[in-house]
Write a protein that holds these residues in place. Structure first.
Motif, PDB file in Angstrom:
ATOM      1  N   TYR A 220      -3.723   8.809   4.020  1.00  0.00           N
ATOM      2  CA  TYR A 220      -4.697   8.342   3.041  1.00  0.00           C
ATOM      3  C   TYR A 220      -4.042   7.265   2.192  1.00  0.00           C
ATOM      4  CZ  TYR A 220      -7.348  12.410   4.447  1.00  0.00           C
ATOM      5  OH  TYR A 220      -8.044  13.326   5.187  1.00  0.00           O
ATOM      6  N   PHE A 221      -4.718   6.128   2.111  1.00  0.00           N
ATOM      7  CA  PHE A 221      -4.127   4.962   1.477  1.00  0.00           C
ATOM      8  C   PHE A 221      -4.638   4.760   0.054  1.00  0.00           C
ATOM      9  CE2 PHE A 221      -1.738   2.624   4.705  1.00  0.00           C
ATOM     10  CZ  PHE A 221      -2.041   3.377   5.819  1.00  0.00           C
ATOM     11  N   GLY A 222      -3.763   4.190  -0.761  1.00  0.00           N
ATOM     12  CA  GLY A 222      -4.160   3.759  -2.092  1.00  0.00           C
ATOM     13  C   GLY A 222      -4.878   2.424  -2.027  1.00  0.00           C
ATOM     14  N   PRO A 223      -5.303   1.892  -3.174  1.00  0.00           N
ATOM     15  CA  PRO A 223      -6.074   0.653  -3.210  1.00  0.00           C
ATOM     16  C   PRO A 223      -5.230  -0.608  -3.037  1.00  0.00           C
ATOM     17  CG  PRO A 223      -5.780   1.493  -5.414  1.00  0.00           C
ATOM     18  CD  PRO A 223      -5.203   2.519  -4.492  1.00  0.00           C
TER      19      PRO A 223
ATOM     20  N   PHE B  30       0.834  -1.207   0.000  1.00  0.00           N
ATOM     21  CA  PHE B  30       0.000   0.000   0.000  1.00  0.00           C
ATOM     22  C   PHE B  30       0.860   1.244   0.000  1.00  0.00           C
ATOM     23  CE2 PHE B  30      -4.244  -1.549   0.415  1.00  0.00           C
ATOM     24  CZ  PHE B  30      -4.161  -2.735   1.119  1.00  0.00           C
TER      25      PHE B  30
END
Lengths: 115, 112
Positions: free
Chosen positions: A105-108, A90
């Motif tokens: 805030y995280f990516g997919p 991630f």
């Protein structure tokens, strides 16, 4: 609009290969991260960059090399892939607030499978 | 490894019930805490945060409680819905250092 995006979403490759994962954020954040999530869902930080400079480097094998061409991008290159590298990776970004709080805030995620 | 052999704690509730997810954090110097929700196949998503100068903070349907004496954090979800089913992580940070350390995670399953 996707705030934090990663490519590819899935990556299947042979042991010994070299591969890269890309990450981009359009939030204007100064700090970006790479995390590894293992099969037991444990989420562990690998690297952190602030304004293109490396600020956190956990005990990660030197086969892993992050690169930040600008503050909106943080890529992860992995050399000589091993079976144990199979995991979900991630990317995340954050902007530190006035009193030190920092929502990441995280990516997919990129699901890496090494065969 | 730190989590070899461990299984994630699980919590099963009925739709409409209140849920409480607990977390023990490790660093008494940590001064900022966050709860994240991770749905299957997705990245962790921010739910709510709290600073160490507070012991309670409320959001929409969620409340976070912080007990610094025993280094315990909890997340309360009111009127739990099937869409709340996910893995929930607490995370702690000592703001002067900058690294966010994640807890083990709890699987919440909401039955209709």
């Amino acid at each position: 609009d996707t705030a934090v995006s990663q490519t590819p979403k899935y990556l299947v490759t042979q042991m010994g290969n070299d591969k890269s994962i890309k990450c981009e954020q359009n939030l204007g954040h100064d700090t970006m991260y790479w995390y590894k999530q293992d099969s037991k869902k444990f989420l562990k930080i690998m690297f952190s960059y602030n304004n293109k400079e490396l600020i956190i480097n956990e005990t990660v094998p030197n086969r892993f090399s992050p690169k930040s061409p600008d503050k909106a991008h943080l890529n992860l290159h992995i050399n000589s892939l091993e079976l144990g590298d199979s995991a979900v990776y991630f990317c995340a970004s954050s902007q530190e607030g006035a009193t030190g709080e920092e929502t990441q805030y995280f990516g997919p995620g990129t699901r890496l499978l090494v065969l | 490894g730190e989590n070899v052999g461990l299984h994630l704690p699980t919590l099963s509730v009925q739709e409409g019930d209140n849920s409480i997810i607990n977390c023990a954090y490790s660093n008494s110097a940590s001064d900022y805490f966050i709860w994240y929700k991770q749905e299957s196949g997705k990245g962790p998503q921010f739910i709510i945060d709290i600073r160490s100068n507070m012991d309670k903070r409320q959001g929409q349907r969620v409340t976070v409680l912080l007990n610094k004496t025993v280094k315990h954090l909890s997340l309360q979800i009111a009127a739990t819905q099937p869409g709340d089913s996910a893995v929930y992580f607490c995370a702690e940070k000592y703001t002067s250092y900058g690294k966010l350390t994640f807890g083990q995670g709890t699987i919440l399953t909401v039955h209709p």
